[in-house]
Design an enzyme around this catalytic site. Sequence first.
Site, mmCIF file in Angstrom:
data_model
loop_
_atom_site.group_PDB
_atom_site.id
_atom_site.type_symbol
_atom_site.label_atom_id
_atom_site.label_comp_id
_atom_site.label_asym_id
_atom_site.label_seq_id
_atom_site.Cartn_x
_atom_site.Cartn_y
_atom_site.Cartn_z
ATOM 1 N N GLU A 89 -9.566 -10.408 -7.753
ATOM 2 C CA GLU A 89 -8.677 -9.474 -7.408
ATOM 3 C C GLU A 89 -7.485 -9.446 -8.497
ATOM 4 O O GLU A 89 -6.841 -8.382 -8.946
ATOM 5 C CB GLU A 89 -8.110 -9.272 -6.196
ATOM 6 C CG GLU A 89 -9.091 -9.068 -5.194
ATOM 7 C CD GLU A 89 -8.684 -9.091 -3.625
ATOM 8 O OE1 GLU A 89 -9.651 -8.611 -2.524
ATOM 9 O OE2 GLU A 89 -7.734 -9.183 -3.368
ATOM 10 N N TYR B 207 -12.580 -2.148 -4.091
ATOM 11 C CA TYR B 207 -12.958 -2.329 -2.620
ATOM 12 C C TYR B 207 -14.561 -2.333 -2.636
ATOM 13 O O TYR B 207 -14.911 -1.989 -1.637
ATOM 14 C CB TYR B 207 -12.443 -1.101 -1.824
ATOM 15 C CG TYR B 207 -10.830 -1.365 -1.321
ATOM 16 C CD1 TYR B 207 -10.638 -2.749 -0.656
ATOM 17 C CD2 TYR B 207 -10.196 -0.412 -1.375
ATOM 18 C CE1 TYR B 207 -9.521 -2.909 0.156
ATOM 19 C CE2 TYR B 207 -8.809 -0.602 -0.643
ATOM 20 C CZ TYR B 207 -8.421 -1.933 0.039
ATOM 21 O OH TYR B 207 -7.271 -2.082 0.539
ATOM 22 N N ARG C 288 2.246 -6.660 9.184
ATOM 23 C CA ARG C 288 1.635 -5.413 9.660
ATOM 24 C C ARG C 288 2.095 -5.039 10.838
ATOM 25 O O ARG C 288 2.025 -3.861 11.114
ATOM 26 C CB ARG C 288 0.123 -5.841 9.640
ATOM 27 C CG ARG C 288 -0.570 -5.637 8.221
ATOM 28 C CD ARG C 288 -1.991 -6.408 8.194
ATOM 29 N NE ARG C 288 -2.684 -6.016 6.925
ATOM 30 C CZ ARG C 288 -3.813 -6.641 6.645
ATOM 31 N NH1 ARG C 288 -4.296 -7.558 7.308
ATOM 32 N NH2 ARG C 288 -4.338 -6.428 5.301
ATOM 33 N N LYS D 72 0.789 -1.199 0.077
ATOM 34 C CA LYS D 72 0.010 0.082 -0.033
ATOM 35 C C LYS D 72 0.600 1.257 -0.212
ATOM 36 O O LYS D 72 2.012 1.151 0.161
ATOM 37 C CB LYS D 72 -0.657 0.045 1.249
ATOM 38 C CG LYS D 72 -1.981 -1.110 1.013
ATOM 39 C CD LYS D 72 -3.049 -1.080 2.379
ATOM 40 C CE LYS D 72 -4.092 -1.975 2.466
ATOM 41 N NZ LYS D 72 -5.185 -1.821 3.466
ATOM 42 N N HIS E 146 -2.059 -5.538 1.618
ATOM 43 C CA HIS E 146 -3.473 -6.047 1.522
ATOM 44 C C HIS E 146 -3.246 -7.473 0.831
ATOM 45 O O HIS E 146 -2.316 -7.612 -0.027
ATOM 46 C CB HIS E 146 -4.341 -5.155 0.369
ATOM 47 C CG HIS E 146 -5.485 -6.047 -0.252
ATOM 48 N ND1 HIS E 146 -6.699 -5.962 0.606
ATOM 49 C CD2 HIS E 146 -5.938 -7.028 -1.167
ATOM 50 C CE1 HIS E 146 -7.763 -6.623 -0.078
ATOM 51 N NE2 HIS E 146 -7.050 -7.299 -0.945
ATOM 52 N N ASN F 248 -1.734 -0.006 6.666
ATOM 53 C CA ASN F 248 -1.319 -1.046 7.301
ATOM 54 C C ASN F 248 -0.536 -1.963 6.508
ATOM 55 O O ASN F 248 -0.413 -3.155 6.546
ATOM 56 C CB ASN F 248 -2.838 -2.118 7.793
ATOM 57 C CG ASN F 248 -3.418 -2.360 6.730
ATOM 58 O OD1 ASN F 248 -3.481 -1.798 5.663
ATOM 59 N ND2 ASN F 248 -4.537 -3.407 7.070
HETATM 60 P P1 CMP Z 1 -7.478 -4.463 3.643
HETATM 61 O O1 CMP Z 1 -7.093 -6.036 3.915
HETATM 62 O O2 CMP Z 1 -6.924 -3.773 2.498
HETATM 63 O O3 CMP Z 1 -9.050 -4.549 3.321
HETATM 64 C C1 CMP Z 1 -10.061 -3.330 3.485
HETATM 65 C C2 CMP Z 1 -9.278 -2.486 4.382
HETATM 66 O O4 CMP Z 1 -9.944 -1.584 5.155
HETATM 67 C C3 CMP Z 1 -8.329 -2.892 5.518
HETATM 68 O O5 CMP Z 1 -7.289 -3.570 4.845
HETATM 69 C C4 CMP Z 1 -8.136 -1.693 6.167
HETATM 70 O O6 CMP Z 1 -6.837 -1.274 5.849
HETATM 71 C C5 CMP Z 1 -9.130 -0.693 5.963
HETATM 72 N N1 CMP Z 1 -9.872 -0.446 7.227
HETATM 73 C C6 CMP Z 1 -10.072 0.720 7.670
HETATM 74 N N2 CMP Z 1 -10.813 0.764 8.815
HETATM 75 C C7 CMP Z 1 -11.230 -0.502 9.146
HETATM 76 C C8 CMP Z 1 -12.067 -1.189 9.999
HETATM 77 N N3 CMP Z 1 -12.685 -0.518 10.893
HETATM 78 N N4 CMP Z 1 -12.064 -2.520 9.984
HETATM 79 C C9 CMP Z 1 -11.561 -3.170 8.963
HETATM 80 N N5 CMP Z 1 -10.778 -2.747 8.087
HETATM 81 C C10 CMP Z 1 -10.896 -1.204 7.884
#
Ligand code: CMP
Length: 136
Positions: free
Chosen positions: A129, A52, A105, A12, A118, A115
């Site tokens: 994806e 997303y 992470r 990311k 992904h 984080n």
């Molecule tokens: P990712 O695995 O990329 O999938 C969706 C992303 O939403 C997740 O990582 C987080 O970086 C982001 N995100 C932000 N807020 C939240 C939340 N409250 N719960 C889960 N994912 C979140």
Amino acid sequence: MSNYEQTLSIIKPDAVERNLSEEIKNEFKKNGFKIKEEKKVHLEKSEAEKFYLVHQSKPFYNDLCDYLSSGPIIVMVLEKENAVIANRELMGATNPSEARDGTLRKKYGISIDKNSVHGSDSTDNARIEIDFFFKK
Ligand code: CMP
């Protein structure tokens, strides 16, 4: 029985910006993943919204799409036995503050948004994806 799989991984914007891409790619290789495809892209917000889409109803959707399109990302197709689960284990919990020691992470993540990585959450989503970024 063998279960050789592919999964989609994204490094990311927060990690690309901090020049962690090579280090993170080495972590994948060290853990037995083969990087089958790889490219650097900078998504438009509309593309991030499409990627997303499953999170469309979540309160964090808009910020999430702003963030993913805020800078360059590295997208990769990773291969390994049980790659989807293996990648999720290597990444650790979504929130870096809850991720176990040794996970990506925990090591690199800054916050639940930033984080660093992904990974697809199922084999069905992995296919969707991978096609999103690499379908020819
Ligand atoms: P990712 O695995 O990329 O999938 C969706 C992303 O939403 C997740 O990582 C987080 O970086 C982001 N995100 C932000 N807020 C939240 C939340 N409250 N719960 C889960 N994912 C979140």
